[in-house]
Design an enzyme around this catalytic site. Structure first.
Site, short mmCIF file in Angstrom:
data_model
loop_
_atom_site.label_atom_id
_atom_site.label_comp_id
_atom_site.label_asym_id
_atom_site.label_seq_id
_atom_site.Cartn_x
_atom_site.Cartn_y
_atom_site.Cartn_z
N ASP A 103 -18.57 -29.09 101.61
CA ASP A 103 -18.72 -30.28 100.78
C ASP A 103 -20.01 -30.11 99.98
O ASP A 103 -21.02 -29.65 100.51
CB ASP A 103 -18.83 -31.53 101.68
N ASP A 210 -18.34 -33.77 95.81
CA ASP A 210 -18.40 -35.21 96.00
C ASP A 210 -18.68 -35.93 94.67
O ASP A 210 -19.62 -35.55 93.96
CB ASP A 210 -19.55 -35.50 96.99
N GLU A 268 -14.01 -34.35 93.43
CA GLU A 268 -13.62 -35.74 93.71
C GLU A 268 -13.98 -36.56 92.48
O GLU A 268 -15.14 -36.60 92.08
CB GLU A 268 -14.37 -36.27 94.94
N HIS A 342 -11.27 -38.97 104.77
CA HIS A 342 -12.24 -39.74 105.56
C HIS A 342 -12.65 -41.06 104.90
O HIS A 342 -13.39 -41.84 105.50
CB HIS A 342 -13.49 -38.88 105.79
N ASP A 343 -12.20 -41.30 103.67
CA ASP A 343 -12.52 -42.55 102.97
C ASP A 343 -11.33 -43.49 102.88
O ASP A 343 -11.44 -44.59 102.33
CB ASP A 343 -12.97 -42.26 101.53
C1 NOJ Z 1 -17.47 -39.91 98.36
C2 NOJ Z 1 -17.43 -39.51 99.80
O1 NOJ Z 1 -16.15 -39.03 100.10
C3 NOJ Z 1 -17.81 -40.72 100.60
O2 NOJ Z 1 -17.58 -40.58 101.97
C4 NOJ Z 1 -19.26 -41.03 100.31
O3 NOJ Z 1 -19.61 -42.23 100.93
C5 NOJ Z 1 -19.51 -41.16 98.81
N1 NOJ Z 1 -18.84 -40.18 98.02
C6 NOJ Z 1 -20.98 -41.02 98.52
O4 NOJ Z 1 -21.38 -39.69 98.76
#
Ligand code: NOJ
Length: 575
Positions: A103, A210, A268, A342-343
């Site tokens: 990541d 990210d 992302e 994970h989000d």
């Molecule tokens: C996206 C990540 O997937 C998430 O888990 C994180 O809180 C935010 N970006 C900030 O880095």
């Protein structure tokens, strides 16, 4: 790993498995997953057949956002192990023919990163590495409304934090312990590229980037529009997809050799559109291989009201959304395919039916549909078992900063507690962050200590040991889908065509490559469904390559039943 092990475009026939290290496997009994724990489970991942592991951050971090707040990009946090452990993991992957992707979190650092610490001094050469601004004109610093603009942080409250030392504010789109780096400054960019080159030298095979489309912002940082009932405005218009995004991505690609070294790159990108993704993933432009879009994971919220305002998901909208991306990136560019991470909530709880009656079939059918689209599929740890949401009922159950802050904020704005808890139970990121279920022992075999989040109550039925032993499990269904991608060029390259776009139950499409035609027929509902023969290609002589139910009848589908057919040459010539 040598270049021969990463032939051009290798990631098109690959399946990526995402590991959230904190919750995967704990080797030392401290209740938190770690790198030796991951290494101890490599054979399991190899048996599943995945090609690539993507590790959520394992860098040094104060863990305000579970590692997405990095204080040292060059070291591993002791919670997760050491650099030696990481080298072992990389080696263990490579020995099994798998690859490892890190990541990369470079929109922001931790406020405990030495770069930010230095930058706190207004005279420091690093002052400009972050977004420092004085109080709004006519306002006294540190008084309400004095923030340099009216933006909200993604994690509630204002996006600015006052620093008493200099009297100025710094920008943090995420938590106040995640100050945004200023990518307008070329030194910042070079420092990031140098760090990335060191990871490539160390042997990693790519990066998941990210919120990478936040690195170029509107440098004027203009006020946003405050929605009714809110205190702060969304910053989206000014922080997503800024004017220099393509320039920065091309520079990064060049400076790190991302394309030349055939590294896997996935950005992302919240707020990305098909048009933007097509440009970013156009190989000729040398930016990224693929992006994570958010459009399909926003379909179960009320438009414009954010993730917590729940709305029912309508299947036709989901199908059409994915189809738009399939069409948009058919000639140029490449899709990434995901239903959870994970989000996000667990896929089977959100898009399927996690009741005991339908959980297994719906987890399999969702996987079939997703993996048979064109693009690189991502499996999030536990998705291959059909793991479900947590069922937390109290605010004290939650650990996620976004969830905890949202709860406090929403209650202070007058929302009813029950409504807030209902949104959290459906959408909280902790749904996907409970420990991986390895077996039915205490804490699901994840730890010998006390887990940082409890294992979900259904771990006795849903776990790796049971799934591996049962040839009809969700696990083996995923394994077969991954095998199919490795074996069948049509799964990788085939042209996509959606059938029955408006059908509220059936998800059907074909993939065509030369003379070969595959057909997916899936009942994405908890009721029986019937397909009209006139609406699909002729099934005479078609071969079933994969099915959720044995002895299914051609045009009648049980709840969450799905089949993958290879059409016969006979029916193709008639179709
Ligand atoms: C996206 C990540 O997937 C998430 O888990 C994180 O809180 C935010 N970006 C900030 O880095």
């Amino acid at each position: 790993m040598t270049l021969e092990a990463r032939p051009d475009g290798w990631w098109k026939s690959a399946v990526v498995y995402q590991i959230y290290p904190r919750s995967f496997m704990d080797s030392n009994g401290d209740g938190i997953g770690d790198i030796p724990g991951i290494t101890s489970r490599l054979d399991y991942l190899h048996d599943l057949g995945v090609d690539v592991l993507w590790l959520s951050p394992v860098y040094r971090s104060p863990m305000d956002d579970n590692g997405y707040d990095i204080s040292d990009y060059e070291d591993v946090d002791p919670l997760f192990g050491s650099l030696v452990d990481l080298d072992d993991l990389i080696d263990g992957c490579h020995r099994r023919g798998m690859k490892l992707v890190m990541d990369l979190v470079v929109n922001h650092t931790s406020d405990e990163h030495p770069w930010f610490q230095e930058s706190r001094d207004p005279a420091s050469p690093k002052r400009d590495w972050y977004w420092w601004r004085p109080a709004r004109e006519g306002h006294e610093a540190a008084t309400p409304g004095a923030e340099p603009n009216n933006w909200a942080s993604v994690f509630s409250g204002p996006a600015w934090e006052h620093d008493p030392k200099s009297g100025e504010y710094f920008l943090h789109v995420f938590s106040k312990k995640q100050p945004d780096l200023n990518w307008e400054n070329p030194e910042v960019r070079q420092a990031v590229y140098a760090m990335m080159r060191r990871w490539v030298e160390r042997g990693v095979d790519g990066f998941r980037m990210d919120v990478i489309n936040l690195i170029s912002k509107d440098p004027a940082l203009p006020d946003g529009v405050v929605a009714e009932g809110q205190t702060y405005a969304s910053s989206e218009k000014s922080v997503l997809n800024g004017p220099r995004l393509h320039e920065f991505l091309q520079e990064m690609n060049r400076e790190v050799g991302l394309s030349d070294r055939h590294l896997l790159t996935v950005g992302e990108m919240p707020g990305s559109t098909v048009e933007l993704a097509r440009d970013v993933t156009d190989p000729a432009r040398r930016e990224l291989n693929m992006v994570f879009t958010f459009e399909h994971v926003g379909l179960d919220e009320q438009p414009g009201r954010g993730k917590w305002a729940l709305a029912p998901l309508e299947l036709p909208r989901l199908k059409r959304n994915l189809e738009t991306w399939q069409r948009g990136l058919a000639e140029t560019g490449w899709n990434s395919l995901y239903l959870d991470n994970h989000d996000q909530p667990r896929a089977v709880s959100r898009f399927g039916d996690d009741s005991p009656e339908h959980r297994v079939a719906s987890a399999k059918t969702l996987a079939t549909v997703l993996h048979l689209h064109r693009g690189t599929p991502y499996v999030y740890q536990g998705e291959e078992l059909g793991m479900t949401n947590t069922g937390f009922t109290e605010i004290d159950d939650y650990r996620d900063i976004e969830s905890v802050n949202y709860h406090a904020d929403a209650i202070s704005l007058g929302l009813e507690v029950e409504v807030v808890l209902e949104s959290l139970s459906v959408k909280s990121r902790d749904n996907a962050r409970t420990p991986m279920h390895w077996d039915d022992s205490e804490h699901a075999g994840f730890t010998a200590g006390k887990p940082w989040l409890p294992a979900t109550a259904n771990k006795d039925e849903i776990n790796v040991a049971a799934a591996v032993a049962d040839p009809d499990s969700v696990f083996h269904h995923f394994r077969r889908l991954i095998e199919l991608r490795h074996r069948e060029p049509t799964v990788v390259e085939g042209r996509f065509e959606l059938l029955l776009p408006e059908d509220p139950q059936i998800w059907a499409f074909t993939r065509t490559h030369g003379d070969d035609v595959l057909l997916v027929l899936a009942n994405c509902s908890s009721d029986d469904a019937r397909v009209d023969a006139a609406d699909i290609p002729d099934l005479t002589g078609a071969e079933v390559l994969l099915a959720t139910h044995a002895d299914g009848e051609d045009l009648q589908l049980a709840p969450w039943e799905s089949r993958l057919y290879r059409l016969s040459s006979e029916s193709r010539s008639r179709g």
